[in-house]
Scaffold this motif. Structure first.
Motif, PDB file in Angstrom:
ATOM      1  N   HIS A 109       1.493 -12.574  -8.012  1.00  0.00           N
ATOM      2  CA  HIS A 109       2.218 -11.303  -8.157  1.00  0.00           C
ATOM      3  C   HIS A 109       1.770 -10.559  -9.412  1.00  0.00           C
ATOM      4  O   HIS A 109       1.631  -9.328  -9.397  1.00  0.00           O
ATOM      5  CB  HIS A 109       3.724 -11.559  -8.218  1.00  0.00           C
ATOM      6  N   ARG A 169      -1.121  -8.416  -8.992  1.00  0.00           N
ATOM      7  CA  ARG A 169      -0.921  -7.232  -8.154  1.00  0.00           C
ATOM      8  C   ARG A 169       0.010  -6.209  -8.785  1.00  0.00           C
ATOM      9  O   ARG A 169      -0.260  -5.005  -8.731  1.00  0.00           O
ATOM     10  CB  ARG A 169      -0.352  -7.662  -6.792  1.00  0.00           C
ATOM     11  N   ILE A 170       1.088  -6.650  -9.412  1.00  0.00           N
ATOM     12  CA  ILE A 170       2.131  -5.705  -9.833  1.00  0.00           C
ATOM     13  C   ILE A 170       2.262  -5.577 -11.348  1.00  0.00           C
ATOM     14  O   ILE A 170       3.065  -4.776 -11.818  1.00  0.00           O
ATOM     15  CB  ILE A 170       3.505  -6.092  -9.245  1.00  0.00           C
ATOM     16  N   ASP A 218      -4.066  -0.481  -3.446  1.00  0.00           N
ATOM     17  CA  ASP A 218      -2.894  -1.271  -3.082  1.00  0.00           C
ATOM     18  C   ASP A 218      -1.675  -0.367  -2.900  1.00  0.00           C
ATOM     19  O   ASP A 218      -1.419   0.535  -3.701  1.00  0.00           O
ATOM     20  CB  ASP A 218      -2.602  -2.322  -4.152  1.00  0.00           C
ATOM     21  N   SER A 219      -0.907  -0.622  -1.860  1.00  0.00           N
ATOM     22  CA  SER A 219       0.239   0.231  -1.539  1.00  0.00           C
ATOM     23  C   SER A 219       1.290   0.232  -2.641  1.00  0.00           C
ATOM     24  O   SER A 219       2.047   1.204  -2.777  1.00  0.00           O
ATOM     25  CB  SER A 219       0.868  -0.220  -0.214  1.00  0.00           C
ATOM     26  N   ALA A 220       1.354  -0.828  -3.447  1.00  0.00           N
ATOM     27  CA  ALA A 220       2.360  -0.880  -4.506  1.00  0.00           C
ATOM     28  C   ALA A 220       2.179   0.236  -5.522  1.00  0.00           C
ATOM     29  O   ALA A 220       3.163   0.701  -6.131  1.00  0.00           O
ATOM     30  CB  ALA A 220       2.307  -2.239  -5.221  1.00  0.00           C
ATOM     31  N   TRP A 221       0.942   0.704  -5.707  1.00  0.00           N
ATOM     32  CA  TRP A 221       0.652   1.657  -6.780  1.00  0.00           C
ATOM     33  C   TRP A 221       0.382   3.084  -6.304  1.00  0.00           C
ATOM     34  O   TRP A 221       0.253   3.977  -7.146  1.00  0.00           O
ATOM     35  CB  TRP A 221      -0.566   1.171  -7.581  1.00  0.00           C
ATOM     36  N   TYR A 254       6.644   0.824  -5.273  1.00  0.00           N
ATOM     37  CA  TYR A 254       6.467  -0.267  -6.236  1.00  0.00           C
ATOM     38  C   TYR A 254       7.583  -1.300  -6.122  1.00  0.00           C
ATOM     39  O   TYR A 254       7.319  -2.510  -6.062  1.00  0.00           O
ATOM     40  CB  TYR A 254       6.412   0.285  -7.658  1.00  0.00           C
ATOM     41  N   SER A 255       8.820  -0.858  -6.086  1.00  0.00           N
ATOM     42  CA  SER A 255       9.951  -1.787  -6.173  1.00  0.00           C
ATOM     43  C   SER A 255      10.032  -2.707  -4.964  1.00  0.00           C
ATOM     44  O   SER A 255      10.475  -3.856  -5.088  1.00  0.00           O
ATOM     45  CB  SER A 255      11.264  -1.008  -6.328  1.00  0.00           C
ATOM     46  N   THR A 256       9.618  -2.224  -3.803  1.00  0.00           N
ATOM     47  CA  THR A 256       9.686  -3.075  -2.618  1.00  0.00           C
ATOM     48  C   THR A 256       8.672  -4.212  -2.667  1.00  0.00           C
ATOM     49  O   THR A 256       8.769  -5.156  -1.876  1.00  0.00           O
ATOM     50  CB  THR A 256       9.453  -2.244  -1.347  1.00  0.00           C
ATOM     51  N   ARG A 257       7.695  -4.140  -3.594  1.00  0.00           N
ATOM     52  CA  ARG A 257       6.716  -5.220  -3.746  1.00  0.00           C
ATOM     53  C   ARG A 257       7.108  -6.203  -4.836  1.00  0.00           C
ATOM     54  O   ARG A 257       6.435  -7.220  -5.032  1.00  0.00           O
ATOM     55  CB  ARG A 257       5.328  -4.647  -4.067  1.00  0.00           C
TER      56      ARG A 257
END
Length: 330
Positions: free
Chosen positions: A118, A121-122, A194-197, A301-304
């Motif tokens: 994690h 990625r985050i 990446d979808s988180a960003w 972001y928060s959902t990841r």
């Protein structure tokens, strides 16, 4: 024959004489320093039509936000270069003390591999986000209509760089402990794909192209920064603690101390803006444009985040409450 009166010379710091007291250190070194505001028709006292002059006339002088005296703005913390360095020297000693103490106790060896994935990625890609905030604050420093506004934007720029360097330092530590997760080498691809960003990337990249100083202030300090503070710093810090990463939680806490100071001067500037008729409508109009991008960034972001516990709604609610506290509608 009557002799003509001799003009009395102006006293030192005469522009502060109305206060009828000795100026403070903050007032002496911070106020009325922008020579580019002396002649609105020719900001650099050169050809009024050469490109930099045109830029300032378009994106600063013609800003829809108006105030009769932007130089009246004061930083609630009355920060000057000397005191900023004193304050942040202590903060840097604290942060690097954290790095040393957690390294000595073998912190990284105790992390779960699932959490390490994690982090790749985050967390470590956040240095790209911090860099865009640094660039945005630097632009605000250049374009603000008063030196007291430029000064707080400068300290905000420096804080963003500090956050970036802390993240880079931690990235290198993780790369030494886990050489198979792409720490230090894979962040650019994650930031760009990446979808988180992607919500944050759209928000800050469009924000950097908001050239009007007032709209840039709204996009940066009323949307992008609060979204990052609530979703990334607070949300990531909580997730880190839930996963045994006390070091990252404490690093986020230290950065939130800076963020609190940024919010204090932002709140003071918004209050000053709202003194002038018409500015509330301008600010709310820009918020209507930028706030959805901030909410989308928080959602993506928060959902990841692992163990987020409805983190997206909590972050969006905190951001909305902050803006309502400023007297703004979005």
């Amino acid at each position: 024959m009557t002799q003509p009166a001799i003009a009395q010379p102006l006293k030192t710091w005469s522009h502060l004489a109305a206060r009828r007291r000795k100026p403070s250190e903050y007032e002496i070194v911070s106020t009325n320093l922008h020579y580019t505001t002396d002649r609105p028709d020719a900001p650099f006292e050169l050809d009024p039509n050469f490109p930099p002059a045109q830029w300032y006339k378009t994106y600063r002088n013609d800003c829809p936000l108006k105030h009769p005296d932007w130089n009246a703005f004061r930083d609630p913390d009355e920060m000057v270069y000397r005191t900023y360095n004193m304050l942040q020297d202590g903060q840097e000693n604290y942060v690097f003390g954290l790095f040393d103490q957690f390294s000595e106790r073998g912190h990284d060896a105790m992390l779960e591999r699932s959490w390490v994935r994690h982090l790749a990625r985050i967390y470590t890609p956040v240095r790209y986000l911090f860099h865009t905030l640094q660039m945005g604050s630097a632009y605000l420093c250049q374009m603000a209509p008063a030196s007291t506004i430029s000064n707080v934007a400068t300290y905000q720029t420096a804080d963003s760089l500090r956050w970036l360097t802390h993240t880079a330092y931690r990235t290198r530590e993780l790369a030494k402990s886990f050489d198979d997760h792409g720490f230090g080498t894979g962040e650019r691809t994650i930031w760009e794909t990446d979808s988180a960003w992607q919500g944050f990337r759209e928000l800050v990249e469009k924000g950097l192209a908001a050239y009007d100083w007032g709209e840039h202030f709204v996009a940066l300090n009323l949307v992008a920064r609060p979204a990052l503070e609530e979703a990334v710093l607070r949300g990531l810090g909580q997730a880190a603690r839930h996963n045994g990463d006390t070091l990252l939680g404490l690093l986020c806490d230290a950065q939130l101390l800076d963020a609190d100071r940024h919010r204090r001067w932002t709140s003071a500037l918004v209050a000053m803006m709202l003194e002038a008729e018409g500015n509330r409508q301008v600010l709310n109009g820009w918020l209507a444009k930028w706030a959805p991008l901030g909410d989308a960034a928080i959602d993506a972001y928060s959902t990841r985040l692992p163990d987020a516990r409805d983190g997206a709604n909590a972050a969006k609610g905190a951001v909305a409450a902050y803006r309502r506290g400023l007297g703004l509608g979005a």
